[in-house]
Design a protein around this motif. Structure first.
Motif, PDB file in Angstrom:
ATOM      1  N   VAL A   7      49.822  52.183  28.453  1.00 58.19           N
ATOM      2  CA  VAL A   7      50.479  51.313  27.504  1.00 58.19           C
ATOM      3  C   VAL A   7      50.165  49.779  27.873  1.00 58.19           C
ATOM      4  CG1 VAL A   7      52.623  50.202  26.827  1.00 58.19           C
ATOM      5  CG2 VAL A   7      52.606  52.821  27.377  1.00 58.19           C
ATOM      6  N   GLY A   8      49.886  49.146  26.490  1.00 56.98           N
ATOM      7  CA  GLY A   8      49.529  47.880  26.820  1.00 56.98           C
ATOM      8  C   GLY A   8      50.483  47.002  25.658  1.00 56.98           C
ATOM      9  N   CYS A   9      50.565  45.805  25.949  1.00 53.25           N
ATOM     10  CA  CYS A   9      51.198  44.794  25.076  1.00 53.25           C
ATOM     11  C   CYS A   9      50.221  43.886  24.354  1.00 53.25           C
ATOM     12  CB  CYS A   9      52.430  44.130  25.898  1.00 53.25           C
ATOM     13  SG  CYS A   9      53.614  45.224  26.366  1.00 53.25           S
ATOM     14  N   VAL A  10      50.214  43.767  23.284  1.00 51.43           N
ATOM     15  CA  VAL A  10      49.601  42.835  22.683  1.00 51.43           C
ATOM     16  C   VAL A  10      50.305  41.866  21.732  1.00 51.43           C
ATOM     17  CG1 VAL A  10      47.346  42.656  20.891  1.00 51.43           C
ATOM     18  CG2 VAL A  10      47.842  44.650  22.499  1.00 51.43           C
ATOM     19  N   PHE A  11      49.836  40.340  21.659  1.00 50.90           N
ATOM     20  CA  PHE A  11      50.513  39.605  20.896  1.00 50.90           C
ATOM     21  C   PHE A  11      50.224  39.876  19.236  1.00 50.90           C
ATOM     22  CE2 PHE A  11      50.397  36.266  23.948  1.00 50.90           C
ATOM     23  CZ  PHE A  11      51.661  35.914  24.247  1.00 50.90           C
ATOM     24  N   THR A  12      51.152  39.868  18.520  1.00 48.99           N
ATOM     25  CA  THR A  12      51.038  39.856  16.918  1.00 48.99           C
ATOM     26  C   THR A  12      50.490  38.600  16.552  1.00 48.99           C
ATOM     27  OG1 THR A  12      53.362  39.370  16.540  1.00 48.99           O
ATOM     28  CG2 THR A  12      52.802  41.696  16.789  1.00 48.99           C
ATOM     29  N   HIS A  13      50.212  38.357  15.429  1.00 50.44           N
ATOM     30  CA  HIS A  13      49.789  37.038  14.897  1.00 50.44           C
ATOM     31  C   HIS A  13      50.771  36.050  14.625  1.00 50.44           C
ATOM     32  CE1 HIS A  13      45.883  38.275  13.195  1.00 50.44           C
ATOM     33  NE2 HIS A  13      46.588  39.158  13.030  1.00 50.44           N
ATOM     34  N   ALA A  14      52.183  36.672  14.567  1.00 47.53           N
ATOM     35  CA  ALA A  14      53.246  35.615  14.774  1.00 47.53           C
ATOM     36  C   ALA A  14      53.705  35.218  16.233  1.00 47.53           C
ATOM     37  CB  ALA A  14      54.479  36.461  14.167  1.00 47.53           C
ATOM     38  N   GLY A  15      53.295  36.245  17.267  1.00 50.25           N
ATOM     39  CA  GLY A  15      53.628  35.989  18.724  1.00 50.25           C
ATOM     40  C   GLY A  15      52.503  35.164  19.092  1.00 50.25           C
ATOM     41  N   LEU A  16      51.250  35.070  18.500  1.00 54.02           N
ATOM     42  CA  LEU A  16      50.413  34.136  18.834  1.00 54.02           C
ATOM     43  C   LEU A  16      50.636  32.809  18.522  1.00 54.02           C
ATOM     44  CD1 LEU A  16      47.663  34.048  20.454  1.00 54.02           C
ATOM     45  CD2 LEU A  16      46.495  34.765  18.605  1.00 54.02           C
ATOM     46  N   ALA A  17      51.050  32.521  17.244  1.00 57.18           N
ATOM     47  CA  ALA A  17      51.490  31.306  16.859  1.00 57.18           C
ATOM     48  C   ALA A  17      52.699  30.790  17.589  1.00 57.18           C
ATOM     49  CB  ALA A  17      51.903  31.396  15.181  1.00 57.18           C
ATOM     50  N   VAL A  18      53.556  31.554  17.898  1.00 54.17           N
ATOM     51  CA  VAL A  18      54.548  30.994  18.962  1.00 54.17           C
ATOM     52  C   VAL A  18      53.861  30.381  20.088  1.00 54.17           C
ATOM     53  CG1 VAL A  18      56.837  31.548  20.208  1.00 54.17           C
ATOM     54  CG2 VAL A  18      56.521  32.395  17.627  1.00 54.17           C
ATOM     55  N   TRP A  19      53.074  31.185  20.386  1.00 52.43           N
ATOM     56  CA  TRP A  19      52.758  30.986  22.115  1.00 52.43           C
ATOM     57  C   TRP A  19      51.767  29.672  21.972  1.00 52.43           C
ATOM     58  CZ3 TRP A  19      53.224  32.844  26.762  1.00 52.43           C
ATOM     59  CH2 TRP A  19      52.200  32.498  27.543  1.00 52.43           C
ATOM     60  N   GLY A  36      52.106  27.438  19.555  1.00 55.53           N
ATOM     61  CA  GLY A  36      52.592  26.083  18.839  1.00 55.53           C
ATOM     62  C   GLY A  36      53.895  25.819  19.687  1.00 55.53           C
ATOM     63  N   GLY A  37      53.919  25.739  20.844  1.00 54.00           N
ATOM     64  CA  GLY A  37      55.081  25.534  21.404  1.00 54.00           C
ATOM     65  C   GLY A  37      55.960  26.527  22.087  1.00 54.00           C
ATOM     66  N   TRP A  38      55.180  27.250  22.809  1.00 55.18           N
ATOM     67  CA  TRP A  38      55.472  28.589  23.491  1.00 55.18           C
ATOM     68  C   TRP A  38      56.627  28.461  24.425  1.00 55.18           C
ATOM     69  CZ3 TRP A  38      55.682  29.295  28.725  1.00 55.18           C
ATOM     70  CH2 TRP A  38      54.628  28.460  29.135  1.00 55.18           C
ATOM     71  N   ARG A  39      56.753  27.313  25.082  1.00 54.59           N
ATOM     72  CA  ARG A  39      57.814  27.369  26.313  1.00 54.59           C
ATOM     73  C   ARG A  39      59.319  27.223  25.705  1.00 54.59           C
ATOM     74  NH1 ARG A  39      57.112  23.064  30.854  1.00 54.59           N
ATOM     75  NH2 ARG A  39      55.090  24.280  30.763  1.00 54.59           N
ATOM     76  N   GLY A  40      59.487  26.683  24.876  1.00 55.36           N
ATOM     77  CA  GLY A  40      61.181  26.656  24.157  1.00 55.36           C
ATOM     78  C   GLY A  40      61.293  28.087  23.626  1.00 55.36           C
ATOM     79  N   ALA A  41      60.274  28.703  22.857  1.00 57.33           N
ATOM     80  CA  ALA A  41      60.652  29.924  22.189  1.00 57.33           C
ATOM     81  C   ALA A  41      60.862  31.136  23.201  1.00 57.33           C
ATOM     82  CB  ALA A  41      59.475  30.081  21.104  1.00 57.33           C
ATOM     83  N   TRP A  42      59.811  31.261  24.272  1.00 57.68           N
ATOM     84  CA  TRP A  42      59.852  31.995  24.982  1.00 57.68           C
ATOM     85  C   TRP A  42      61.019  31.922  26.047  1.00 57.68           C
ATOM     86  CZ3 TRP A  42      56.654  34.060  22.251  1.00 57.68           C
ATOM     87  CH2 TRP A  42      55.765  34.982  22.619  1.00 57.68           C
ATOM     88  N   ALA A  43      61.463  30.658  26.477  1.00 59.14           N
ATOM     89  CA  ALA A  43      62.332  30.609  27.326  1.00 59.14           C
ATOM     90  C   ALA A  43      63.628  30.955  26.831  1.00 59.14           C
ATOM     91  CB  ALA A  43      62.659  28.854  27.783  1.00 59.14           C
ATOM     92  N   GLY A  44      63.923  30.546  25.347  1.00 61.22           N
ATOM     93  CA  GLY A  44      65.022  30.967  24.462  1.00 61.22           C
ATOM     94  C   GLY A  44      65.237  32.439  24.594  1.00 61.22           C
ATOM     95  N   ARG A  45      64.113  33.160  24.654  1.00 61.67           N
ATOM     96  CA  ARG A  45      64.603  34.891  24.471  1.00 61.67           C
ATOM     97  C   ARG A  45      64.603  35.313  26.176  1.00 61.67           C
ATOM     98  NH1 ARG A  45      61.578  33.213  20.144  1.00 61.67           N
ATOM     99  NH2 ARG A  45      62.032  34.549  18.241  1.00 61.67           N
ATOM    100  N   LEU A  46      64.279  34.595  27.127  1.00 59.18           N
ATOM    101  CA  LEU A  46      64.507  35.234  28.319  1.00 59.18           C
ATOM    102  C   LEU A  46      65.621  34.734  28.952  1.00 59.18           C
ATOM    103  CD1 LEU A  46      60.920  34.481  29.813  1.00 59.18           C
ATOM    104  CD2 LEU A  46      61.656  36.593  29.070  1.00 59.18           C
ATOM    105  N   PRO A  47      66.247  35.545  29.779  1.00 55.71           N
ATOM    106  CA  PRO A  47      67.513  35.269  30.772  1.00 55.71           C
ATOM    107  C   PRO A  47      67.142  33.942  31.581  1.00 55.71           C
ATOM    108  CG  PRO A  47      67.127  37.378  30.941  1.00 55.71           C
ATOM    109  CD  PRO A  47      65.935  36.993  30.278  1.00 55.71           C
ATOM    110  N   VAL A  48      68.114  33.267  31.906  1.00 57.23           N
ATOM    111  CA  VAL A  48      68.009  31.980  32.631  1.00 57.23           C
ATOM    112  C   VAL A  48      67.336  32.630  34.144  1.00 57.23           C
ATOM    113  CG1 VAL A  48      69.186  30.383  34.267  1.00 57.23           C
ATOM    114  CG2 VAL A  48      70.014  31.102  31.868  1.00 57.23           C
ATOM    115  N   GLY A  49      66.153  31.759  34.529  1.00 58.49           N
ATOM    116  CA  GLY A  49      65.503  32.103  35.490  1.00 58.49           C
ATOM    117  C   GLY A  49      64.232  33.197  35.375  1.00 58.49           C
ATOM    118  N   GLY A  50      64.241  33.932  33.867  1.00 58.89           N
ATOM    119  CA  GLY A  50      63.431  34.816  33.722  1.00 58.89           C
ATOM    120  C   GLY A  50      63.717  36.165  34.071  1.00 58.89           C
ATOM    121  N   LEU A  51      64.933  36.472  34.860  1.00 54.11           N
ATOM    122  CA  LEU A  51      65.198  37.544  35.150  1.00 54.11           C
ATOM    123  C   LEU A  51      66.504  38.254  34.733  1.00 54.11           C
ATOM    124  CD1 LEU A  51      64.461  37.244  39.103  1.00 54.11           C
ATOM    125  CD2 LEU A  51      63.119  38.534  37.331  1.00 54.11           C
TER     126      LEU A  51
END
Length: 95
Positions: free
Chosen positions: A52-64, A66-81
């Motif tokens: 199995v492999g994970c690949v960014f979609t076009h939307a995911g790549l755009a988020v990554w 264009g300011g990935w930090r806020g978007a990614w952090a908003g989807r992860l639990p505090v501390g990333g775990l």
């Protein structure tokens, strides 16, 4: 933690069945649990390239890009775990 990214269309999960082929099957949100818990997927004698492999979609790549930090952090639990899990210990550094 993978589920929100797949659900939001930011990451595509692909299952590769043959090492000598570039063909893959896209695993949807509903099939993730069954796919990732399939014992055949975790067999130690699989050829390189099968799994199995994970690949960014076009939307995911755009988020990554264009300011990935806020978007990614908003989807992860505090501390990333997830709650109740601790980070693995840091490796010892020999001096």
């Amino acid at each position: 933690m993978l589920l929100p990214f797949v659900r939001d269309g930011l990451i595509e999960v692909r299952r590769y069945s043959e090492a000598a082929s570039d063909q893959f099957t896209v695993i949807g949100v509903d099939g993730l649990r069954n796919t990732l818990t399939d014992p055949a997927l975790w067999c130690s004698d699989l050829d390189r390239g099968i799994g199995v492999g994970c690949v960014f979609t076009h939307a995911g790549l755009a988020v990554w890009r264009g300011g990935w930090r806020g978007a990614w952090a908003g989807r992860l639990p505090v501390g990333g775990l997830p709650p109740g899990r601790r980070a693995p210990p840091k490796p010892l550094r020999l001096v």
